[in-house]
Design a protein around this motif. Structure first.
Motif, PDB file in Angstrom:
ATOM      1  N   LEU A 252      46.187  42.582  29.385  1.00  0.00           N
ATOM      2  CA  LEU A 252      46.197  43.403  30.588  1.00  0.00           C
ATOM      3  C   LEU A 252      47.447  43.105  31.410  1.00  0.00           C
ATOM      4  N   ASP A 253      47.830  44.059  32.237  1.00  0.00           N
ATOM      5  CA  ASP A 253      48.982  43.869  33.113  1.00  0.00           C
ATOM      6  C   ASP A 253      48.614  42.944  34.266  1.00  0.00           C
ATOM      7  N   GLY A 254      49.569  42.174  34.718  1.00  0.00           N
ATOM      8  CA  GLY A 254      49.359  41.318  35.873  1.00  0.00           C
ATOM      9  C   GLY A 254      48.805  39.956  35.500  1.00  0.00           C
ATOM     10  N   CYS A 257      44.856  38.386  33.211  1.00  0.00           N
ATOM     11  CA  CYS A 257      44.879  38.774  31.798  1.00  0.00           C
ATOM     12  C   CYS A 257      44.312  37.633  30.966  1.00  0.00           C
ATOM     13  N   THR A 260      46.892  36.330  28.149  1.00  0.00           N
ATOM     14  CA  THR A 260      47.958  35.475  28.685  1.00  0.00           C
ATOM     15  C   THR A 260      47.417  34.111  29.109  1.00  0.00           C
ATOM     16  N   GLN A 357      41.192  47.776  31.415  1.00  0.00           N
ATOM     17  CA  GLN A 357      42.429  48.116  32.109  1.00  0.00           C
ATOM     18  C   GLN A 357      42.134  48.777  33.449  1.00  0.00           C
TER      19      GLN A 357
END
Length: 360
Positions: A252-254, A257, A260, A357
């Motif tokens: 996911l962005d940011g 996530c 990450t 998302q």
């Protein structure tokens, strides 16, 4: 996020009683004397029966989930202490002893629901001993009903975690006085629990020093790719036969996530072993639901209730419903078999990865 049934056992899993029986049968097949009255590979009858008794006891123990077994054992210990204190016969319990025990628990401030759980443990202890249990007579039922009418101070409600809570937690962890490994483990565990709609018992260890390799997620259960992760859950509350299931999550962005976060945590664990628990602290202790609850509590994310590991599971269902995920997908995602998830579900249908998302 999607889960799929897994019919095969993962590599390195500990075989259950059925596999043990098969191995025993195969090993003894070649040495069986064939003499009547010599069961179990030619063992004397008394030795064969002792073997069967031991296996039967293992099967009885395995009939309960570990968390339920610990809860029942605690209730039985509490009952035995009560009987020792008042010099009462513990087993088999008569009606008056059970009524006295209920009164004792009420005086200690236990709610009717907790008393029922303790009594379930006492009943299980009687079953294990082969003793009769008469703890559900009409008078006992009336006593429990009376206990339910006693007012108790309301417990702080458990709230659903939100994406806003997650972002605030990310900031609080950055300022917390924690070892970098502990900080990374906590953050990765929170995001995995939230987006995976996981129960704490599905991916965290039962205690800080012990774990069951058949039930606890280990490093070999995790596969990280550039844009996704795949986690095999070896067992759960609704899977007591170790069929397993798979959680698949997207990147996911940011900062919120899970892919990450787990990649960063993995970089801090170069000495990881495939058969060690997935989440461990810097000092070698396993990460437990109690430890993660403490991290959430110390972060001070809410004043309106308790934020726990189960809040992550509830929070995903709430956020997914708001994002328009279908009822069937939410139910499968968290493996809910009842209707408890329905109060969260409204809106049009979306794919699971799209829901993840949309949440953030």
């Amino acid at each position: 996020m999607g889960r799929t049934s897994r019919s095969g056992r993962s590599a390195g899993a500990v075989p259950g009683p059925a596999a043990d029986r098969t191995a025993h049968t195969n090993a003894s097949a070649g040495s069986h004397s064939g003499v009547p009255g010599q069961p179990d590979g030619g063992l004397p009858r008394s030795d064969g029966l002792r073997h069967l008794d031991g296996l039967a006891e293992q099967l009885v123990v395995a009939g309960l989930a570990p968390a339920t077994r610990r809860l029942y054992d605690a209730g039985a210990r509490r009952y035995r202490r009560f009987c020792r204190t008042y010099r009462l016969v513990a087993a088999p319990a008569d009606e008056q002893t059970v009524l006295r025990f209920i009164a004792h628990l009420v005086r200690r401030g236990l709610t009717a629901a907790r008393i029922s759980t303790v009594l379930a443990g006492v009943r299980h202890w009687h079953v294990r001993r082969g003793a009769p249990w008469i703890g559900r007579t009409d008078k006992v039922r009336l006593a429990l009903r009376g206990a339910a009418k006693i007012p108790h101070a309301p417990r702080a409600p458990r709230v659903a975690a939100t994406p806003s809570h997650l972002r605030r937690l990310h900031s609080e962890l950055g300022r917390a006085q924690m070892h970098p490994v502990d900080r990374a483990a906590a953050w990765a565990a929170v995001l995995l629990g939230f987006f995976g709609a996981l129960r704490g018992s599905e991916y965290l260890s039962p205690t800080a020093h012990t774990y069951d390799p058949r039930r606890t997620c280990q490093w070999r259960h995790l596969t990280l790719k550039r844009g996704s992760l795949r986690l095999t859950i070896p067992a759960s509350k609704t899977d007591q036969v170790y069929q397993g299931s798979v959680v698949s999550l997207p990147a996911l962005d940011g900062p919120v996530c899970p892919v990450t976060a787990l990649r960063q945590y993995r970089r801090l664990r170069p000495d990881r072993h495939p058969d060690r628990p997935l989440f461990e602290r810097a000092d070698g202790r396993h990460c437990t639901a109690g430890w993660l609850n403490g991290v959430l509590r110390d972060a001070g994310l809410t004043r309106d209730g308790r934020l726990t590991t189960h809040s992550l599971r509830i929070g995903f269902a709430t956020a997914a419903a708001a994002a328009g995920v279908s009822e069937s997908v939410i139910r499968v995602s968290g493996r809910w078999r009842g209707s408890s998830y329905l109060r969260y579900v409204r809106g049009p249908r979306l794919a699971v990865w799209q829901a993840c998302q949309a949440i953030v």
